[in-house]
Design a protein around this motif. Structure first.
Motif, mmCIF file in Angstrom:
data_model
loop_
_atom_site.group_PDB
_atom_site.id
_atom_site.type_symbol
_atom_site.label_atom_id
_atom_site.label_comp_id
_atom_site.label_asym_id
_atom_site.label_seq_id
_atom_site.Cartn_x
_atom_site.Cartn_y
_atom_site.Cartn_z
ATOM 1 N N ASN A 26 0.877 -1.178 0.061
ATOM 2 C CA ASN A 26 0.031 0.028 -0.060
ATOM 3 C C ASN A 26 0.910 1.290 0.034
ATOM 4 O O ASN A 26 0.528 2.312 -0.466
ATOM 5 C CB ASN A 26 -0.973 0.034 1.156
ATOM 6 C CG ASN A 26 -2.234 -1.034 0.985
ATOM 7 O OD1 ASN A 26 -2.271 -1.316 -0.029
ATOM 8 N ND2 ASN A 26 -2.792 -1.041 2.026
ATOM 9 N N ALA A 27 2.079 1.076 0.705
ATOM 10 C CA ALA A 27 2.975 2.511 0.636
ATOM 11 C C ALA A 27 3.489 2.727 -0.673
ATOM 12 O O ALA A 27 3.639 3.940 -1.069
ATOM 13 C CB ALA A 27 4.011 1.993 1.651
ATOM 14 N N ILE A 28 3.927 1.765 -1.509
ATOM 15 C CA ILE A 28 4.564 1.935 -2.710
ATOM 16 C C ILE A 28 3.575 1.874 -4.080
ATOM 17 O O ILE A 28 4.057 1.940 -5.094
ATOM 18 C CB ILE A 28 5.771 1.010 -3.085
ATOM 19 C CG1 ILE A 28 5.247 -0.320 -2.939
ATOM 20 C CG2 ILE A 28 6.764 1.375 -1.915
ATOM 21 C CD1 ILE A 28 4.825 -1.259 -4.228
ATOM 22 N N ILE A 29 2.227 1.909 -3.758
ATOM 23 C CA ILE A 29 1.120 1.606 -5.036
ATOM 24 C C ILE A 29 1.329 2.657 -5.928
ATOM 25 O O ILE A 29 1.109 2.486 -7.073
ATOM 26 C CB ILE A 29 0.046 1.146 -4.512
ATOM 27 C CG1 ILE A 29 -0.959 0.251 -5.465
ATOM 28 C CG2 ILE A 29 -0.866 2.256 -3.950
ATOM 29 C CD1 ILE A 29 -0.067 -0.771 -5.931
ATOM 30 N N GLN A 30 1.339 4.051 -5.239
ATOM 31 C CA GLN A 30 1.372 5.105 -5.942
ATOM 32 C C GLN A 30 2.568 5.223 -6.956
ATOM 33 O O GLN A 30 2.417 5.665 -8.138
ATOM 34 C CB GLN A 30 1.384 6.466 -5.227
ATOM 35 C CG GLN A 30 0.021 6.470 -4.714
ATOM 36 C CD GLN A 30 -0.267 7.626 -3.537
ATOM 37 O OE1 GLN A 30 0.959 8.053 -2.968
ATOM 38 N NE2 GLN A 30 -1.235 8.443 -3.793
ATOM 39 N N SER A 155 12.869 7.904 0.334
ATOM 40 C CA SER A 155 13.180 7.370 -1.048
ATOM 41 C C SER A 155 12.974 5.958 -1.292
ATOM 42 O O SER A 155 12.756 5.654 -2.578
ATOM 43 C CB SER A 155 14.862 7.792 -1.347
ATOM 44 O OG SER A 155 15.637 6.993 -0.474
ATOM 45 N N TRP A 156 12.915 5.141 -0.350
ATOM 46 C CA TRP A 156 12.519 3.739 -0.630
ATOM 47 C C TRP A 156 11.180 3.621 -1.279
ATOM 48 O O TRP A 156 11.075 2.739 -1.996
ATOM 49 C CB TRP A 156 12.585 2.994 0.808
ATOM 50 C CG TRP A 156 12.733 1.612 0.735
ATOM 51 C CD1 TRP A 156 13.434 0.760 -0.162
ATOM 52 C CD2 TRP A 156 12.091 0.503 1.605
ATOM 53 N NE1 TRP A 156 13.206 -0.466 -0.008
ATOM 54 C CE2 TRP A 156 12.161 -0.731 0.919
ATOM 55 C CE3 TRP A 156 10.994 0.792 2.586
ATOM 56 C CZ2 TRP A 156 11.755 -1.956 1.520
ATOM 57 C CZ3 TRP A 156 10.311 -0.273 2.988
ATOM 58 C CH2 TRP A 156 10.998 -1.832 2.735
ATOM 59 N N ALA A 157 10.142 4.500 -0.719
ATOM 60 C CA ALA A 157 8.897 4.238 -1.267
ATOM 61 C C ALA A 157 8.901 4.671 -3.080
ATOM 62 O O ALA A 157 7.980 4.125 -3.875
ATOM 63 C CB ALA A 157 8.239 5.084 -0.758
ATOM 64 N N ASN A 158 9.924 5.224 -3.495
ATOM 65 C CA ASN A 158 10.155 5.571 -4.932
ATOM 66 C C ASN A 158 10.668 4.467 -5.612
ATOM 67 O O ASN A 158 10.758 4.332 -6.916
ATOM 68 C CB ASN A 158 10.761 6.801 -5.203
ATOM 69 C CG ASN A 158 10.201 7.882 -4.566
ATOM 70 O OD1 ASN A 158 9.157 8.057 -4.480
ATOM 71 N ND2 ASN A 158 10.896 8.841 -4.003
ATOM 72 N N ASP A 159 11.021 3.131 -4.934
ATOM 73 C CA ASP A 159 11.809 2.122 -5.494
ATOM 74 C C ASP A 159 10.754 0.961 -5.304
ATOM 75 O O ASP A 159 11.357 0.036 -4.583
ATOM 76 C CB ASP A 159 13.087 1.891 -5.205
ATOM 77 C CG ASP A 159 13.910 0.771 -6.007
ATOM 78 O OD1 ASP A 159 13.368 0.273 -7.134
ATOM 79 O OD2 ASP A 159 14.735 0.346 -5.610
ATOM 80 N N PRO A 160 9.845 0.845 -6.014
ATOM 81 C CA PRO A 160 8.754 -0.169 -5.755
ATOM 82 C C PRO A 160 9.486 -1.704 -6.067
ATOM 83 O O PRO A 160 9.111 -2.775 -5.464
ATOM 84 C CB PRO A 160 7.662 0.008 -6.810
ATOM 85 C CG PRO A 160 8.157 0.814 -7.729
ATOM 86 C CD PRO A 160 9.183 1.777 -7.206
ATOM 87 N N ASN A 161 10.074 -1.687 -7.065
ATOM 88 C CA ASN A 161 10.872 -3.289 -7.429
ATOM 89 C C ASN A 161 11.613 -3.804 -6.285
ATOM 90 O O ASN A 161 11.258 -4.905 -5.897
ATOM 91 C CB ASN A 161 11.687 -3.005 -8.754
ATOM 92 C CG ASN A 161 10.819 -2.770 -10.032
ATOM 93 O OD1 ASN A 161 9.610 -2.652 -10.018
ATOM 94 N ND2 ASN A 161 11.488 -3.105 -11.044
ATOM 95 N N SER A 162 12.353 -2.869 -5.542
ATOM 96 C CA SER A 162 12.852 -3.373 -4.323
ATOM 97 C C SER A 162 12.153 -3.853 -3.394
ATOM 98 O O SER A 162 12.496 -4.776 -2.402
ATOM 99 C CB SER A 162 13.953 -2.184 -3.958
ATOM 100 O OG SER A 162 14.892 -1.899 -4.821
ATOM 101 N N VAL A 163 11.302 -2.964 -2.920
ATOM 102 C CA VAL A 163 10.250 -3.101 -1.938
ATOM 103 C C VAL A 163 9.503 -4.623 -1.989
ATOM 104 O O VAL A 163 9.311 -5.371 -1.390
ATOM 105 C CB VAL A 163 9.150 -2.109 -1.825
ATOM 106 C CG1 VAL A 163 8.324 -2.273 -0.711
ATOM 107 C CG2 VAL A 163 9.975 -0.728 -1.342
ATOM 108 N N ILE A 164 8.862 -4.753 -3.531
ATOM 109 C CA ILE A 164 8.271 -5.871 -3.604
ATOM 110 C C ILE A 164 9.395 -7.021 -3.542
ATOM 111 O O ILE A 164 8.655 -8.098 -3.118
ATOM 112 C CB ILE A 164 7.745 -5.624 -5.222
ATOM 113 C CG1 ILE A 164 6.664 -4.650 -5.107
ATOM 114 C CG2 ILE A 164 7.287 -7.192 -5.747
ATOM 115 C CD1 ILE A 164 6.305 -4.386 -6.666
ATOM 116 N N GLN A 165 10.527 -7.284 -4.160
ATOM 117 C CA GLN A 165 11.204 -8.290 -4.031
ATOM 118 C C GLN A 165 11.663 -8.468 -2.378
ATOM 119 O O GLN A 165 11.723 -9.659 -2.293
ATOM 120 C CB GLN A 165 12.712 -8.088 -4.685
ATOM 121 C CG GLN A 165 12.547 -7.889 -6.258
ATOM 122 C CD GLN A 165 13.784 -7.322 -6.862
ATOM 123 O OE1 GLN A 165 14.725 -6.684 -6.312
ATOM 124 N NE2 GLN A 165 13.592 -7.430 -8.190
#
Length: 391
Positions: A26-30, A155-165
């Motif tokens: 939910n945090a990185i969906i945008q 800035s972590w929220a701007n890198d969704p690929n890393s968060v998802i992995q």
């Protein structure tokens, strides 16, 4: 006793890890929608997809009595792997809108085998002191709910690929950690047959009905309060010309609720889960009805009241789960917890959508009064005494 000291910490860590796909997602969906060139209007549908997935999942899991008929630890592990797979779909190449919505729906669906099943596992180990155990367990999950707000400004929220992995990886790890270190509990009694009418029959149990309807009143308020807290903070900030860090204060308000769950669990050992739930529900209900006054207070008193409200609004949650689990036979604990989760989360959608529709009609400082309906009804059902049948 020493052999089981690790059980609760493992359940907490595993459940927090496995629900990270919900929290961080939910945090990185945008940012994810932006990277995929989807319109901003898709974000609301994506977040709702997770909720609907969870509701449908808990409904099916409850009807089929999955957590009571099969080893809950194995159910937890399988659902963790499938939730992680659904989460990883978000970084699949050429992902379209349908795939995005389906992926988030799948994540929510398999979380139905994680959140209520984790509480079922705790109930299988803690016949006594379950209120305390669930206080720590739900408290950790509430802290997880605060997580998206706390990272939205990074800035972590701007890198969704890393968060998802990362979240997919720790979800799988959490599932295997639990199945490896937490076998079936000593108080588990498996259901030997499928009872499709088990859910409706539960509501004929007076104690279950009281606990369930108290929980439903709590859920009417809880998620709508969380959802509209950042909106209320922004409204107050604009009206009073105070520069508030909306995401930070929202995270703090929710995180304090996580601590109150744990504290309420400890208090329940002395005064009982029902009294803790009743006092918390009464307190949060009072905050609903006096909310117009809170909006005219100085900024420090406003924030103090909002934090106290955040403490009260969650303290009853694990105690209601304890009351639900304690009101039914061991063979139906998993089904009972899953069913109330299903209905409770469905109620959250109604209250959130209602406030969303009314916020253009009712001033923000009056909007939160409507949330008092939930605690009012919850208290009413919680104090109901069993009436004797006349023949």
């Amino acid at each position: 006793m020493k052999q089981t000291l690790h059980i609760l910490p493992i359940i907490i860590v595993s459940q927090f890890a496995c629900t990270s796909t919900w929290f961080a997602g939910n945090a990185i969906i945008q940012s994810l929608a932006k990277n995929l060139n989807f319109g901003p209007d898709i974000v609301g549908y994506v977040i709702s997809s997770v909720q609907f997935g969870f509701i449908i999942g808990t409904l099916i899991f409850g009807i089929l009595m999955i957590a009571d008929r099969f080893s809950p630890s194995k159910v937890f592990m399988v659902c963790a792997c499938l939730a992680a797979l659904s989460n990883l779909t978000l970084i699949a190449p050429n992902l379209n809108i349908s795939g995005l919505l389906l992926a988030r729906f799948g994540t929510g669906f398999f979380l139905a085998g994680i959140y209520p099943v984790g509480m079922k596992i705790a109930a299988d180990y803690y016949e006594k002191g379950l209120g305390k155990a669930l206080g720590f367990l739900v408290g950790a999950l509430v802290l997880g709910t605060a997580f998206p707000f706390l990272i939205k400004g990074t800035s972590w929220a701007n890198d969704p690929n890393s968060v998802i992995q990362l979240t997919s990886g720790i979800t799988v790890l959490g599932g295997f950690l639990l199945v490896a270190l937490v076998p079936n509990g000593p108080y588990r009694v498996a259901s030997t047959s499928l009872q499709l009418n088990a859910g409706p029959r539960l509501f004929k149990n007076h104690d279950f009905k009281k606990a369930a309807f108290g929980y439903f009143g709590h859920m009417w308020e809880l998620y709508a309060f969380w959802a509209f807290t950042p909106i209320a903070l922004q409204w107050f900030s604009n009206k009073t010309d105070n520069e508030l860090s909306v995401f930070l204060w929202t995270g703090i308000v929710i995180a304090l609720g996580g601590l109150s769950c744990a504290f309420g669990g400890m208090i329940s050992q002395r005064i009982g889960s029902k009294r803790v739930a009743l006092k918390a529900l009464l307190t949060s209900g009072i905050f609903c009805f006096i909310s117009p006054v809170i909006f005219v207070l100085p900024v420090y008193l406003f924030l103090t009241c909002w934090c106290l409200w955040g403490i009260a609004v969650t303290a009853d949650s694990p105690q209601f789960s304890n009351l639900v689990a304690s009101s039914v036979s061991p063979q139906l604990k998993g089904t009972a917890l899953t069913i109330v989760n299903c209905i409770g989360f469905a109620i959250t959608i109604v209250s959130i959508q209602l406030l969303g529709l009314l916020q253009t009609i009712i001033p923000m400082n009056l909007l939160f009064i409507l949330l008092g309906i939930g605690p009012l009804l919850g208290v009413y059902y919680l104090i109901q005494k069993k009436t004797k049948k006349s023949y």
